[in-house]
Design a protein around this motif. Structure first.
Motif, PDB file in Angstrom:
ATOM      1  N   UNK A  34       0.848  -1.189   0.000  1.00 54.75           N
ATOM      2  CA  UNK A  34       0.000   0.000   0.000  1.00 54.75           C
ATOM      3  C   UNK A  34       0.884   1.240   0.000  1.00 54.75           C
ATOM      4  N   UNK A  35       0.478   2.255  -0.764  1.00 60.20           N
ATOM      5  CA  UNK A  35       1.173   3.533  -0.797  1.00 60.20           C
ATOM      6  C   UNK A  35       0.130   4.632  -0.600  1.00 60.20           C
ATOM      7  N   UNK A  36       0.429   5.601   0.266  1.00 60.10           N
ATOM      8  CA  UNK A  36      -0.549   6.660   0.519  1.00 60.10           C
ATOM      9  C   UNK A  36       0.086   8.030   0.604  1.00 60.10           C
ATOM     10  N   UNK A  54       2.710   0.618   3.391  1.00 60.47           N
ATOM     11  CA  UNK A  54       2.328  -0.557   4.147  1.00 60.47           C
ATOM     12  C   UNK A  54       1.299  -0.326   5.220  1.00 60.47           C
ATOM     13  N   UNK A  55       1.563  -0.918   6.396  1.00 63.25           N
ATOM     14  CA  UNK A  55       0.612  -0.839   7.509  1.00 63.25           C
ATOM     15  C   UNK A  55       0.376   0.604   7.934  1.00 63.25           C
ATOM     16  N   UNK A  56       1.407   1.452   7.823  1.00 62.42           N
ATOM     17  CA  UNK A  56       1.239   2.874   8.154  1.00 62.42           C
ATOM     18  C   UNK A  56       0.179   3.521   7.264  1.00 62.42           C
ATOM     19  N   UNK A  57       0.213   3.184   5.976  1.00 62.81           N
ATOM     20  CA  UNK A  57      -0.750   3.758   5.035  1.00 62.81           C
ATOM     21  C   UNK A  57      -2.167   3.288   5.349  1.00 62.81           C
ATOM     22  N   UNK A  58      -2.311   2.004   5.683  1.00 60.35           N
ATOM     23  CA  UNK A  58      -3.639   1.468   6.002  1.00 60.35           C
ATOM     24  C   UNK A  58      -4.168   2.074   7.295  1.00 60.35           C
ATOM     25  N   UNK A  59      -3.304   2.163   8.301  1.00 60.81           N
ATOM     26  CA  UNK A  59      -3.718   2.677   9.611  1.00 60.81           C
ATOM     27  C   UNK A  59      -4.160   4.139   9.528  1.00 60.81           C
ATOM     28  N   UNK A  66      -4.938   6.532  -0.696  1.00 57.97           N
ATOM     29  CA  UNK A  66      -4.234   5.247  -0.630  1.00 57.97           C
ATOM     30  C   UNK A  66      -4.360   4.506  -1.951  1.00 57.97           C
ATOM     31  N   UNK A  67      -3.252   3.964  -2.411  1.00 49.71           N
ATOM     32  CA  UNK A  67      -3.239   3.161  -3.633  1.00 49.71           C
ATOM     33  C   UNK A  67      -2.622   1.801  -3.341  1.00 49.71           C
ATOM     34  N   UNK A  68      -3.261   0.794  -3.874  1.00 49.08           N
ATOM     35  CA  UNK A  68      -2.727  -0.565  -3.850  1.00 49.08           C
ATOM     36  C   UNK A  68      -2.411  -0.873  -5.317  1.00 49.08           C
ATOM     37  N   UNK A  69      -1.161  -0.680  -5.738  1.00 56.26           N
ATOM     38  CA  UNK A  69      -0.870  -0.621  -7.173  1.00 56.26           C
ATOM     39  C   UNK A  69      -1.017  -1.920  -7.946  1.00 56.26           C
ATOM     40  N   UNK A  70      -1.094  -3.048  -7.237  1.00 50.89           N
ATOM     41  CA  UNK A  70      -1.362  -4.301  -7.924  1.00 50.89           C
ATOM     42  C   UNK A  70      -2.757  -4.774  -7.563  1.00 50.89           C
TER      43      UNK A  70
END
Length: 332
Positions: A34-36, A54-59, A66-70
Motif C-alpha cells: 500500500x502507498x498513501x 504498508x501498515x502505516x498507510x492502512x492505519x 491510498x493506492x494498492x498498485x497491484x
C-alpha cells in the motif's frame, strides 16, 4: 573497474498484498503493498511525511489517498498515481535494502523482481519503467518460478503460489517455464476476503466492519477442513459492541477457494507427459501468503488421491520464499 564486493544483489517479490526484499548483504524486509499520500495540508501537518507505506498507510487511510498498485495480479493502468505508487513502493523496498547507499559508493545494484505470472505477460514493461534509474541490472520473472529456483525444485515439480490477487501455478521441467507451463487464477486471498465480507454482511445485518478488518480475521483464523477452534470476534453491530461467532462463515469462505485451485492444479499436471505425472504429483510446493492457511496442503493432497496420490509441501517461509528465490537467481 568497480570492486565486485561493492555490488548488491537483490531479490524482490512484488505482491498484491505484501512485497518483500532479500539482499546479498543479508537484509530481509517485507512491506504491505500500500502507498498513501496526504490528502491535504492538514493531513500533511499531522503525518509530517509526504508518502506512507504498508501498515502505516492502512492505519492512517482516513488522511490519505491510498493506492494498492497491484490488483488481481496486474499492475493497475490508466492512473498516474498508480504508476507513481508502484515506483514509490519499489524505491522504498530498495531503500530498505540499502541500494541507494551502494550506488552512491560506486557499487552496482542488480535485481531480480518476481511478479504474478499474469503481470509478467501483460505489465512487464511497466515494471521496467518503474525501476528505471533505480538499479543497474534487472531481470523480471514469475513469482512461482522464483520460488522454484530458490528451492532448487527445477525438474518434475510444481509450484502453487497462492497470493492475495492471484493463484499462480508453474510446472518445472528442467528449463525456463513457457506460458503453457504456467496458469493464473484470480481465486486467491482477496477473493476469499470478498467472499467472507459478503457472507458476514448477509448473516449479520448491521455489522460495521471494513474489508481490512475482514482480511485480518482471515489471516489470523482462516482454515480449510476441521476448525482449530471457534472463531469469535468483537465488532459493533448497530453501534453496539458485540461478540459474534463467525466460524461457519470463515469455513465456507476459505473452503470455496479449494475446488478451483485443485482443479487448475490437476489440469496442469494432466498436461505433463504421462511418464512424469506421478513424479510431479509427489513434488507439489504450496507457496504464497495464503499457503499458511491450516488444512490447505492436506486438501490439495486429498484432491490427488483419485489420480494415484501425491504430496504437497508447504514452504517454510511464505513471506520470503519469492524474494529469497529471486536473490538466488541474481547470484547465479
Amino acid at each position: 573497474m568497480t570492486d565486485p564486493s561493492k555490488h548488491l544483489l537483490v531479490g524482490i517479490d512484488l505482491g498484491t498484498s505484501q512485497s518483500s526484499i532479500s539482499t546479498s548483504a543479508g537484509v530481509r524486509q517485507v512491506v504491505d503493498s500500500y502507498v498513501g499520500w496526504p490528502v491535504d495540508a492538514v493531513a500533511r501537518k499531522i503525518l509530517k511525511r509526504e508518502v506512507l507505506f504498508g501498515a502505516d498507510a492502512v492505519e492512517n487511510r482516513t488522511m490519505l489517498e491510498v493506492h494498492r498498485p497491484l490488483e488481481r495480479g496486474l499492475l493497475k493502468e490508466g492512473s498516474d498515481k498508480d504508476q507513481q505508487a508502484i515506483r514509490e513502493l519499489l524505491s522504498h523496498l530498495l531503500e530498505l535494502g540499502g541500494a541507494p547507499e551502494v550506488r552512491k559508493s560506486g557499487g552496482k545494484v542488480r535485481v531480480v523482481v518476481g511478479v504474478p505470472a499474469e503481470a509478467l505477460r501483460v505489465n512487464k514493461q511497466h515494471v521496467r519503467e518503474a525501476m528505471r534509474g533505480l538499479v543497474d541490472g534487472l531481470i523480471i520473472t514469475s513469482e512461482p518460478f522464483a520460488v522454484a529456483y530458490g528451492l532448487d525444485a527445477l525438474l518434475h515439480a510444481m509450484v502453487v503460489d497462492v497470493g492475495a490477487g492471484t493463484t499462480d501455478f508453474c510446472v518445472m521441467k528442467g528449463r525456463y517455464p513457457t506460458e503453457e507451463d504456467q496458469r493464473t487464477l484470480v481465486n486467491a486471498g482477496d477473493w476469499v476476503d470478498d467472499q467472507l465480507y459478503t457472507l458476514l454482511g448477509e448473516r449479520h445485518p448491521g455489522m460495521s466492519v471494513s474489508i481490512h478488518t475482514v482480511r485480518g480475521w482471515k489471516e489470523d483464523y482462516g482454515f480449510i477442513g476441521k476448525a482449530p477452534g471457534k472463531v469469535k470476534v468483537k465488532i459493533p453491530v448497530g453501534g453496539v459492541p458485540s461478540e459474534i461467532d463467525i466460524t461457519a462463515e470463515m469455513k465456507e469462505a476459505c473452503e470455496n477457494l479449494g475446488p478451483p485451485v485443485a482443479e487448475a492444479m490437476l489440469d496442469l499436471i494432466a498436461g505433463v507427459e504421462s511418464e512424469y505425472q506421478a513424479t510431479v504429483r509427489q513434488n507439489v510446493i504450496l507457496a504464497g501468503g495464503t499457503s499458511k492457511m491450516p488444512g490447505f496442503g492436506q486438501y490439495l493432497e486429498k484432491a490427488m488421491d483419485r489420480f494415484g496420490g501425491g504430496k504437497v509441501e508447504v514452504v517454510k517461509d511464505a513471506v520470503y520464499a519469492g524474494s529469497d528465490g529471486g536473490l538466488v537467481l541474481a547470484q547465479d
